[in-house]
Motif scaffolding. Structure first.
Motif, PDB file in Angstrom:
ATOM      1  N   ASP A 203       0.743  -1.121   0.044  1.00 24.74           N
ATOM      2  CA  ASP A 203       0.117   0.016   0.013  1.00 24.74           C
ATOM      3  C   ASP A 203       1.034   1.306  -0.010  1.00 24.74           C
ATOM      4  N   PRO A 204       0.883   2.194  -0.811  1.00 21.90           N
ATOM      5  CA  PRO A 204      -0.007   2.000  -2.173  1.00 21.90           C
ATOM      6  C   PRO A 204       0.943   1.836  -3.284  1.00 21.90           C
ATOM      7  N   ALA A 226      -4.173  -3.542   0.001  1.00 19.62           N
ATOM      8  CA  ALA A 226      -3.323  -2.446  -0.589  1.00 19.62           C
ATOM      9  C   ALA A 226      -4.175  -1.891  -1.837  1.00 19.62           C
ATOM     10  N   LEU A 227      -3.635  -0.481  -1.826  1.00 17.22           N
ATOM     11  CA  LEU A 227      -4.325   0.345  -2.949  1.00 17.22           C
ATOM     12  C   LEU A 227      -3.230   0.128  -3.992  1.00 17.22           C
ATOM     13  N   GLY A 232      -5.391   7.519  -9.837  1.00 20.12           N
ATOM     14  CA  GLY A 232      -5.765   7.752  -8.526  1.00 20.12           C
ATOM     15  C   GLY A 232      -7.402   7.881  -8.301  1.00 20.12           C
ATOM     16  N   PRO A 233      -7.716   7.256  -7.126  1.00 23.20           N
ATOM     17  CA  PRO A 233      -9.378   7.080  -6.938  1.00 23.20           C
ATOM     18  C   PRO A 233      -9.955   8.601  -7.149  1.00 23.20           C
ATOM     19  N   ARG A 234      -9.194   9.632  -6.851  1.00 23.59           N
ATOM     20  CA  ARG A 234      -9.668  10.951  -6.886  1.00 23.59           C
ATOM     21  C   ARG A 234      -9.761  11.421  -8.151  1.00 23.59           C
ATOM     22  N   VAL A 235      -9.017  10.931  -9.103  1.00 19.73           N
ATOM     23  CA  VAL A 235      -8.812  11.423 -10.661  1.00 19.73           C
ATOM     24  C   VAL A 235     -10.087  10.481 -11.183  1.00 19.73           C
ATOM     25  N   ILE A 236     -10.138   9.340 -11.001  1.00 20.84           N
ATOM     26  CA  ILE A 236     -11.087   8.598 -11.411  1.00 20.84           C
ATOM     27  C   ILE A 236     -12.392   9.453 -11.126  1.00 20.84           C
ATOM     28  N   GLU A 237     -12.813   9.579 -10.137  1.00 18.76           N
ATOM     29  CA  GLU A 237     -13.941  10.189  -9.421  1.00 18.76           C
ATOM     30  C   GLU A 237     -14.449  11.375 -10.247  1.00 18.76           C
ATOM     31  N   GLN A 238     -13.127  12.095 -10.423  1.00 15.63           N
ATOM     32  CA  GLN A 238     -13.557  13.583 -11.127  1.00 15.63           C
ATOM     33  C   GLN A 238     -13.985  13.085 -12.777  1.00 15.63           C
ATOM     34  N   THR A 239     -13.435  11.855 -13.355  1.00 15.44           N
ATOM     35  CA  THR A 239     -13.623  11.920 -14.636  1.00 15.44           C
ATOM     36  C   THR A 239     -14.908  10.979 -14.952  1.00 15.44           C
ATOM     37  N   VAL A 240     -15.622  10.097 -13.843  1.00 16.96           N
ATOM     38  CA  VAL A 240     -16.714   9.429 -14.097  1.00 16.96           C
ATOM     39  C   VAL A 240     -17.772  10.151 -13.422  1.00 16.96           C
ATOM     40  N   ARG A 241     -17.494  11.013 -12.563  1.00 12.82           N
ATOM     41  CA  ARG A 241     -18.350  11.780 -11.842  1.00 12.82           C
ATOM     42  C   ARG A 241     -19.442  10.925 -10.816  1.00 12.82           C
ATOM     43  N   GLU A 242     -18.917   9.856 -10.401  1.00 14.03           N
ATOM     44  CA  GLU A 242     -19.872   9.102  -9.514  1.00 14.03           C
ATOM     45  C   GLU A 242     -18.887   8.583  -8.361  1.00 14.03           C
ATOM     46  N   THR A 243     -19.399   8.131  -7.173  1.00 16.80           N
ATOM     47  CA  THR A 243     -18.611   7.551  -6.170  1.00 16.80           C
ATOM     48  C   THR A 243     -18.111   6.045  -6.563  1.00 16.80           C
ATOM     49  N   SER A 251      -6.363  -4.702  -3.059  1.00 17.14           N
ATOM     50  CA  SER A 251      -5.898  -6.003  -3.381  1.00 17.14           C
ATOM     51  C   SER A 251      -6.802  -7.203  -3.929  1.00 17.14           C
ATOM     52  N   GLU A 252      -7.905  -7.193  -3.024  1.00 17.32           N
ATOM     53  CA  GLU A 252      -8.880  -8.151  -3.302  1.00 17.32           C
ATOM     54  C   GLU A 252      -9.642  -8.070  -4.610  1.00 17.32           C
ATOM     55  N   PHE A 253      -9.839  -6.711  -4.916  1.00 13.24           N
ATOM     56  CA  PHE A 253     -10.358  -6.277  -6.195  1.00 13.24           C
ATOM     57  C   PHE A 253      -9.543  -6.782  -7.399  1.00 13.24           C
ATOM     58  N   LEU A 254      -7.998  -6.442  -7.209  1.00 11.21           N
ATOM     59  CA  LEU A 254      -7.383  -6.887  -8.200  1.00 11.21           C
ATOM     60  C   LEU A 254      -7.204  -8.502  -8.374  1.00 11.21           C
ATOM     61  N   LEU A 255      -7.315  -9.103  -7.380  1.00  8.73           N
ATOM     62  CA  LEU A 255      -7.424 -10.632  -7.367  1.00  8.73           C
ATOM     63  C   LEU A 255      -8.513 -10.963  -8.003  1.00  8.73           C
ATOM     64  N   GLU A 256      -9.554 -10.580  -7.995  1.00  5.38           N
ATOM     65  CA  GLU A 256     -11.133 -10.869  -8.373  1.00  5.38           C
ATOM     66  C   GLU A 256     -10.981 -10.447 -10.051  1.00  5.38           C
ATOM     67  N   HIS A 257     -10.231  -9.386 -10.506  1.00  2.00           N
ATOM     68  CA  HIS A 257     -10.270  -9.038 -11.681  1.00  2.00           C
ATOM     69  C   HIS A 257      -9.222  -9.693 -12.535  1.00  2.00           C
ATOM     70  N   GLY A 258      -8.261 -10.404 -11.858  1.00  2.00           N
ATOM     71  CA  GLY A 258      -7.078 -11.272 -12.709  1.00  2.00           C
ATOM     72  C   GLY A 258      -5.941 -10.550 -12.938  1.00  2.00           C
ATOM     73  N   ALA A 259      -5.976  -9.497 -11.843  1.00  2.73           N
ATOM     74  CA  ALA A 259      -4.514  -8.767 -11.978  1.00  2.73           C
ATOM     75  C   ALA A 259      -3.392  -9.171 -11.369  1.00  2.73           C
ATOM     76  N   ILE A 260      -3.735  -9.843 -10.255  1.00  5.86           N
ATOM     77  CA  ILE A 260      -2.559 -10.529  -9.495  1.00  5.86           C
ATOM     78  C   ILE A 260      -2.931 -12.010  -9.189  1.00  5.86           C
ATOM     79  N   ASP A 261      -1.861 -12.686  -8.680  1.00 10.87           N
ATOM     80  CA  ASP A 261      -1.706 -14.038  -8.622  1.00 10.87           C
ATOM     81  C   ASP A 261      -2.166 -14.342  -7.275  1.00 10.87           C
ATOM     82  N   LEU A 262      -1.850 -13.528  -6.276  1.00  8.38           N
ATOM     83  CA  LEU A 262      -1.987 -13.819  -4.769  1.00  8.38           C
ATOM     84  C   LEU A 262      -1.818 -12.719  -4.078  1.00  8.38           C
ATOM     85  N   ILE A 263      -2.714 -12.978  -2.886  1.00  7.96           N
ATOM     86  CA  ILE A 263      -2.487 -12.062  -1.865  1.00  7.96           C
ATOM     87  C   ILE A 263      -1.878 -12.564  -0.499  1.00  7.96           C
ATOM     88  N   ILE A 264      -0.894 -12.339  -0.210  1.00  8.84           N
ATOM     89  CA  ILE A 264       0.048 -12.608   0.760  1.00  8.84           C
ATOM     90  C   ILE A 264       0.053 -11.847   2.240  1.00  8.84           C
TER      91      ILE A 264
END
Lengths: 286, 318
Positions: A203-204, A226-227, A232-243, A251-264
């Motif tokens: 993190d991060p 870990a983020l 960055g989350p703030r930049v994305i929030e400004q772009t998509v204008r939603e929370t 980390s758990e989000f990345l694992l679910e979306h296939g970006a990482i192999d493991l959380i240790i």
């Protein structure tokens, strides 16, 4: 400050005014669950909260110190020092920011690299110092990383990198962007030599570091919660204008979306990375 | 002609308006005012020359984003023949913010990759303002690997505010897509020439910009973060963008001076949008020269040179 403390000599005044509800140095609060913890216990627990398992941020040198075996450590590229080639100045001079960061961290830039052993497997390990200008990647970080790669190739020793970074160092402008290409090219060379690279994102891990060396592990690992992301989350929030959804870019989000192999979990890091590396290099289980 | 003048071009705009007015009057009356028009045109050219001789970084950044600036496909149409666009990343979607395909440059087959912005509102949205998603970078990677397989040189055209900062892009691994391209391009066994034609926005630009020869159009920019982004982080105010632009040194001459750019392609007076044909002709000449130079180098040596070049980036003391 009340009228009474104003009358006191300054030495005494300091003592009363810094008095806190818990004595400095002995106790600490978990930043996640707020539990009051005995500092020695947190450190024994590798800065993971014993109550809620929150992984607190740790410094680069502490990280390597608790990851590598005590014997046979050699630091790599420690004499490299940053320079302000562009005479960059925002609200402060880059030079002053560097001095300040060096004083606060005792490091001369944001990456520490060491040759050493992990449960007797020869390795090269690198760790980002987040407190040094947000772990940002400039020329020294890039060059140290490459030297670590070179050493790993020379020794045919696996490379492990613990990243913790906000991204590229803006004060080095396009030179910092080019560190992304530089470190990635070095990893491509490491790959051609068949030497394993395990990337551990802590993190991060954001921006230019996540969009280069950190995502290029043969195995991508993250510490819990870990983020990790590109924007960055703030930049994305400004772009998509939603929370953003709960747990987004964790980390758990990345694992679910296939970006990482493991959380240790940090407390298992040594054992599990050693086990993985032993398999990747055809050695018996350490 | 509506040239869509930028704020710092207002004196030129006023003169041009006067010329238009005179032309209108001239066609109505029999009075010969062609001499006056000619005088004003000379004055307008001189004024443009003097304004463009002293542009600030922030003004160049405005030109790089000029709404009429030629985009990637405008160059494709003027420089190449036999262009066939190739679509999709074979995994998720076809990203219209990155266009790729084969074409011929003076007869020789090449692979083209470039970010594409849209001209009108509908097209802007379809192209996502030239901000690629992971599938765009993965399409680019697929086509570049194909170019390697068939020994086609790769020509990339950089023009993006940056990789798209959106929820879906993060879900599909924007970081990994960019990182993977850097990794792959570093060792692709074919010559790569990259040309910044507009905005070179950060990692989103670099992801198709690892190359053997980096060229920039005179009024294009290349930077680690947008001036607005840099200003809002370091100056705590996006209004300080002009200061940030100056401090980062994102212009072609400055980057050439720093050794980060190999060649600057000059633009017509007033910028590429004033004469897209002439700009395209200059880009074409530069591309041909670049390829001729790179193709004499044996591929192993070219890869060594590319690696050395990447390793040299950076300033430090030891």
């Amino acid at each position: 400050m009340n009228w009474f403390s104003k009358l006191l000599p300054s030495r005494i005044r300091t003592e009363t005014s810094t008095k806190k509800s818990i004595p400095e140095g002995l106790w600490d609060k978990c930043t996640a669950c707020g539990a009051v913890l005995y500092r020695a216990e947190i450190e024994r627990n590798l800065y993971v909260c014993p109550k809620c398992d929150h992984h607190m941020r740790v410094g680069a040198r502490w990280r390597l110190d608790h990851f590598l075996d005590p014997e046979g450590r050699i630091e790599i590229g420690e004499n490299l020092k940053p320079v302000d080639a562009l005479k960059f100045r925002d609200l402060k001079k880059y030079k002053d920011r560097l001095h300040q960061a060096q004083k606060a961290t005792g490091e001369n830039d944001a990456l520490v690299v060491m040759q050493g052993q992990l449960k007797q497997i020869p390795v090269v390990a690198a760790a980002f110092e987040f407190r040094f200008m947000g772990g940002s990647m400039g020329s020294v970080v890039g060059e140290r990383f490459v030297r670590g790669v070179d050493r790993a190739i020379e020794l045919r020793a696996p490379l492990i990198c613990f990243s913790a970074s906000g991204g590229a160092r803006m004060q080095e402008a396009l030179f910092s962007l080019m560190q992304m290409a530089k470190t990635s090219a070095a990893l491509a060379r490491l790959g051609r030599h068949g030497v394993p690279f395990i990337s551990v994102m802590t993190d991060p891990t954001m921006g230019g570091v996540s969009a280069s060396l950190a995502m290029l592990g043969d195995i991508n690992v993250a510490e819990p919660n870990a983020l990790i992301g590109f924007a960055g989350p703030r930049v994305i929030e400004q772009t998509v204008r939603e929370t953003l959804p709960e747990g987004f870019q964790r980390s758990e989000f990345l694992l679910e979306h296939g970006a990482i192999d493991l959380i240790i979990d940090r407390r298992e890091m040594r054992d599990r990375l050693a086990r993985l590396l032993a398999m990747m290099t055809h050695k018996p289980t350490p | 002609m509506n040239l869509n003048f930028l704020d710092f071009e207002q004196p030129i705009a006023e003169l041009e308006a006067k010329i238009e007015e005179l032309r209108y009057v001239g066609s109505d009356n029999e009075i010969n005012i062609s001499e006056e028009i000619q005088r004003l045109q000379t004055k307008s050219r001189e004024l443009t020359e003097s304004i463009f001789a002293n542009l600030k970084s922030a003004q160049i950044a405005q030109l790089a984003r000029h709404p009429q600036r030629p985009y990637f496909l405008d160059y494709v149409a003027r420089i190449f023949t036999d262009f066939e666009e190739l679509h999709g990343d074979r995994a998720f979607a076809d990203d219209a913010a990155i266009v790729g395909g084969m074409a011929r440059l003076e007869g020789r087959p090449v692979m083209l990759i470039g970010q594409q912005k849209g001209r009108d509102t509908k097209e802007k949205v379809r192209r996502n303002f030239g901000m690629p998603r992971p599938e765009g970078y993965r399409k680019a990677k697929r086509l570049m690997e194909m170019a390697e397989k068939f020994k086609l040189p790769i020509l990339t055209f950089i023009d993006t505010p940056g990789a798209y900062p959106g929820v879906d892009a993060e879900e599909r691994g924007q970081s990994e897509a960019i990182a993977r391209n850097l990794y792959v391009m570093a060792a692709l066994k074919t010559p790569i020439v990259s040309t910044v034609i507009g905005e070179g926005g950060s990692g989103g630009a670099l992801a198709i910009g690892v190359c053997d020869r980096l060229m920039m159009l005179e009024y294009s920019t290349y930077s680690v973060i947008s001036p607005e982004g840099c200003a809002s982080i370091l100056w705590k105010s996006a209004e300080k963008a002009p200061e940030a632009a100056e401090a980062m040194g994102l212009t072609a001459p400055r980057l050439k001076e720093l050794g980060l750019v190999d060649f600057i392609i000059n633009e017509p007076l007033g910028g590429a949008h004033r004469d897209p044909d002439a700009t395209a002709a200059a880009v074409k000449t530069a591309l041909i020269e670049s390829l001729e130079r790179l193709e004499t180098i044996p591929i192993d040596k070219l890869l060594d040179q590319r690696y050395e070049r990447l390793m040299k980036y950076g300033n430090y003391n030891e």
